[in-house]
Design a protein around this motif. Structure first.
Motif, PDB file in Angstrom:
ATOM      1  N   GLY A 120      19.022   5.393 -28.559  1.00 17.39           N
ATOM      2  CA  GLY A 120      18.972   4.736 -27.142  1.00 17.39           C
ATOM      3  C   GLY A 120      19.404   3.544 -27.031  1.00 17.39           C
ATOM      4  N   GLY A 121      20.832   3.312 -27.548  1.00 18.23           N
ATOM      5  CA  GLY A 121      21.608   1.963 -27.591  1.00 18.23           C
ATOM      6  C   GLY A 121      21.295   1.253 -28.647  1.00 18.23           C
ATOM      7  N   GLU A 122      20.546   1.386 -29.544  1.00 21.52           N
ATOM      8  CA  GLU A 122      19.969   0.570 -30.653  1.00 21.52           C
ATOM      9  C   GLU A 122      20.724   1.294 -32.022  1.00 21.52           C
ATOM     10  OE1 GLU A 122      16.183  -1.635 -28.951  1.00 21.52           O
ATOM     11  OE2 GLU A 122      15.937  -0.306 -30.522  1.00 21.52           O
ATOM     12  N   ILE A 123      20.818   0.595 -33.100  1.00 19.78           N
ATOM     13  CA  ILE A 123      21.260   1.150 -34.268  1.00 19.78           C
ATOM     14  C   ILE A 123      20.327   1.388 -35.237  1.00 19.78           C
ATOM     15  CG2 ILE A 123      22.090  -1.046 -35.562  1.00 19.78           C
ATOM     16  CD1 ILE A 123      24.631   0.890 -36.171  1.00 19.78           C
ATOM     17  N   GLU A 124      20.062   2.518 -35.976  1.00 20.78           N
ATOM     18  CA  GLU A 124      18.948   2.876 -36.762  1.00 20.78           C
ATOM     19  C   GLU A 124      19.400   2.976 -38.193  1.00 20.78           C
ATOM     20  OE1 GLU A 124      15.902   5.899 -35.944  1.00 20.78           O
ATOM     21  OE2 GLU A 124      17.018   6.791 -37.374  1.00 20.78           O
ATOM     22  N   CYS A 125      18.834   2.162 -39.116  1.00 24.59           N
ATOM     23  CA  CYS A 125      19.181   2.110 -40.595  1.00 24.59           C
ATOM     24  C   CYS A 125      18.886   3.539 -41.070  1.00 24.59           C
ATOM     25  CB  CYS A 125      18.628   0.920 -41.267  1.00 24.59           C
ATOM     26  SG  CYS A 125      19.033   0.855 -42.987  1.00 24.59           S
ATOM     27  N   ARG A 179      15.182  -0.621 -36.846  1.00 22.83           N
ATOM     28  CA  ARG A 179      16.408  -0.475 -35.529  1.00 22.83           C
ATOM     29  C   ARG A 179      16.662  -1.905 -35.128  1.00 22.83           C
ATOM     30  NH1 ARG A 179      13.992   3.506 -31.289  1.00 22.83           N
ATOM     31  NH2 ARG A 179      13.831   5.457 -32.831  1.00 22.83           N
ATOM     32  N   TYR A 180      17.858  -2.195 -34.731  1.00 24.40           N
ATOM     33  CA  TYR A 180      18.525  -3.291 -34.301  1.00 24.40           C
ATOM     34  C   TYR A 180      19.264  -3.069 -32.647  1.00 24.40           C
ATOM     35  CZ  TYR A 180      17.649  -4.320 -39.207  1.00 24.40           C
ATOM     36  OH  TYR A 180      17.010  -4.545 -40.276  1.00 24.40           O
ATOM     37  N   ASP A 181      19.016  -3.892 -31.834  1.00 21.92           N
ATOM     38  CA  ASP A 181      19.606  -3.993 -30.784  1.00 21.92           C
ATOM     39  C   ASP A 181      20.894  -4.604 -30.748  1.00 21.92           C
ATOM     40  OD1 ASP A 181      19.248  -6.599 -30.448  1.00 21.92           O
ATOM     41  OD2 ASP A 181      17.614  -6.421 -28.921  1.00 21.92           O
ATOM     42  N   GLY A 182      21.646  -4.372 -29.483  1.00 18.43           N
ATOM     43  CA  GLY A 182      23.177  -5.276 -29.455  1.00 18.43           C
ATOM     44  C   GLY A 182      23.115  -6.580 -29.766  1.00 18.43           C
ATOM     45  N   GLU A 183      22.073  -7.482 -29.687  1.00 19.09           N
ATOM     46  CA  GLU A 183      21.961  -8.926 -30.012  1.00 19.09           C
ATOM     47  C   GLU A 183      21.828  -9.014 -31.554  1.00 19.09           C
ATOM     48  OE1 GLU A 183      22.336 -11.392 -27.723  1.00 19.09           O
ATOM     49  OE2 GLU A 183      23.092  -9.755 -26.607  1.00 19.09           O
ATOM     50  N   GLY A 184      21.482  -7.909 -32.130  1.00 20.29           N
ATOM     51  CA  GLY A 184      21.026  -8.073 -33.699  1.00 20.29           C
ATOM     52  C   GLY A 184      19.486  -8.106 -33.892  1.00 20.29           C
ATOM     53  N   ARG A 185      18.660  -8.049 -32.921  1.00 15.66           N
ATOM     54  CA  ARG A 185      17.223  -8.340 -33.271  1.00 15.66           C
ATOM     55  C   ARG A 185      16.767  -7.055 -33.609  1.00 15.66           C
ATOM     56  NH1 ARG A 185      17.342 -11.163 -27.671  1.00 15.66           N
ATOM     57  NH2 ARG A 185      17.603  -8.732 -27.095  1.00 15.66           N
ATOM     58  N   CYS A 186      15.870  -7.094 -34.655  1.00 15.26           N
ATOM     59  CA  CYS A 186      15.219  -5.939 -35.139  1.00 15.26           C
ATOM     60  C   CYS A 186      14.056  -5.657 -34.199  1.00 15.26           C
ATOM     61  CB  CYS A 186      14.427  -6.363 -36.432  1.00 15.26           C
ATOM     62  SG  CYS A 186      13.651  -4.863 -37.320  1.00 15.26           S
ATOM     63  N   THR A 187      14.091  -4.429 -33.782  1.00 16.07           N
ATOM     64  CA  THR A 187      13.194  -4.079 -32.767  1.00 16.07           C
ATOM     65  C   THR A 187      12.166  -2.815 -33.225  1.00 16.07           C
ATOM     66  OG1 THR A 187      14.639  -2.374 -32.013  1.00 16.07           O
ATOM     67  CG2 THR A 187      14.860  -4.288 -30.813  1.00 16.07           C
ATOM     68  N   ALA A 188      12.333  -2.135 -34.435  1.00 14.64           N
ATOM     69  CA  ALA A 188      11.289  -1.301 -34.664  1.00 14.64           C
ATOM     70  C   ALA A 188      11.217  -1.048 -36.434  1.00 14.64           C
ATOM     71  CB  ALA A 188      11.752   0.038 -34.429  1.00 14.64           C
ATOM     72  N   ILE A 189      10.192  -1.207 -36.627  1.00 14.77           N
ATOM     73  CA  ILE A 189      10.152  -1.064 -38.407  1.00 14.77           C
ATOM     74  C   ILE A 189       8.958   0.288 -38.395  1.00 14.77           C
ATOM     75  CG2 ILE A 189       9.036  -1.847 -40.536  1.00 14.77           C
ATOM     76  CD1 ILE A 189       9.893  -4.526 -39.384  1.00 14.77           C
TER      77      ILE A 189
END
Ligand code: FES
Ligand SMILES: [Fe+2]
Length: 332
Positions: free
Chosen positions: A64-69, A75-85
């Motif tokens: 969904g447009g975020e990058i998942e480690c 997960r991180y959004d395009g601004e670099g914020r961690c959005t999910a653990i």
């Protein structure tokens, strides 16, 4: 302004838009790993290292447009914020990955370590009625050697015999004017005869003048003018990805002359790629050889008009040609 500060004010071409589709892409930017991907906010460039256990985010996937480690799924959004653990219940702690400026223009992705106000410089025929093709290259070399190679007319007789030059050994007296200013230098060649190489025969008419130009921080461009205007041009953005690798993103440019112009531009790309391969071979040979002791500074010969100017510009200094334009006569 320090060289570092100056670089922050610049965009650098790092990839073609087509390279960044569904998968994240890792690049080296001034020696740092970055991951490029398409986020909900548009093209994004983050430091390619998960703050959790330092895994490369680019080996993860996009959700969904975020990058998942790929390790624990943060997960991180395009601004670099961690959005999910994943697995964590309750309020999210605030973690961040460093974010870089990124924009996309005319099919090319530009990145900056600062926040440049100016739009990125694309190519020498920007805004003109031209057809363009985009190319990418990776060369084992340094920016100065690769830029000089693009702008150096004298190697074409040997490295590109038959392709950019004829098979014969006839040369013509050519006048070369070198001028420069803050952040640029150029050599203008006049008096050249029509070139006998394959590329020139296919694509050009009579040649009126050729301009080779270098621009800060690593842009090399060639413009061939015929009697009736632009014949061909190329602008190449070069950057030192790591110590031994130069990454290049460039535009091949031709005048728009109906369907013929389109066909010519199509023919240009494969031929250009052959020339690129020939150049890569000599540059790699030089780079491999440079590692042997004793360390050697290259000889700057009488025909290497632009070497000192390019070096000065890369170092953020005024090129010698800015203070004193020069005129040379050579046989080309
Ligand atoms: S290392 Fe990235 S989530 Fe753990
Ligand atoms: Fe070349």
């Amino acid at each position: 302004m320090s060289e570092r500060q100056k670089r922050k004010d610049h965009w650098q071409a790092v990839a073609l838009s087509g390279d960044i589709r569904g998968k994240p892409k890792r690049i080296l930017f001034d020696g740092q790993p970055l991951v490029l991907f398409r986020s909900a906010q548009g093209i994004a460039a983050l430091f390619d290292r998960c703050p959790h256990r330092l895994v490369e985010l680019s080996t993860g996937k996009l959700v969904g447009g975020e990058i998942e480690c790929p390790y624990h799924g943060w997960r991180y959004d395009g601004e670099g914020r961690c959005t999910a653990i994943p697995g964590h219940v309750g309020e999210m702690p605030h973690y961040r990955v460093r974010r870089f400026g990124a924009v996309e223009r005319d099919g090319v992705v530009f990145v900056s370590s600062g926040t440049p106000e100016a739009e990125p410089y694309l190519h020498c025929m920007q805004g003109k009625n031209v057809v363009v093709r985009r190319v990418r290259s990776s060369t084992q070399s340094t920016v100065i050697d690769a830029a000089e190679n693009i702008l150096d007319a004298t190697h074409t007789h040997f490295t590109h015999k038959g392709l950019l030059r004829g098979l014969g050994s006839k040369r013509h007296l050519v006048r070369v004017e070198v001028t420069g200013g803050e952040g640029w230098v150029e050599a203008c060649y006049t008096g050249e005869d029509r070139q006998q190489g394959l590329i020139s025969r296919l694509l050009e008419g009579e040649r009126a003048k050729t301009i080779g130009r270098f621009r800060y921080p690593g842009i090399a461009e060639l413009v061939y003018w015929g009697k009736d205007g632009l014949a061909l041009a190329t602008t190449f953005h070069l950057r030192q990805a790591d110590e031994r690798t130069v990454e290049g993103v460039g535009w091949l440019i031709g005048p728009r002359q109906g369907w013929l112009g389109g066909i010519k531009a199509l023919a240009f790309k494969p031929l250009f790629n052959i020339a690129l391969r020939q150049d890569r071979r000599v540059l790699k040979s030089a780079s491999d050889n440079a590692r042997f002791a004793p360390p050697a500074l290259p000889v700057i010969g009488p025909l290497d008009f632009l070497r000192r100017d390019i070096a000065a510009i890369i170092a953020g200094e005024l090129p010698p040609a800015a203070e004193e334009p020069r005129v040379h006569q050579i046989e080309l």
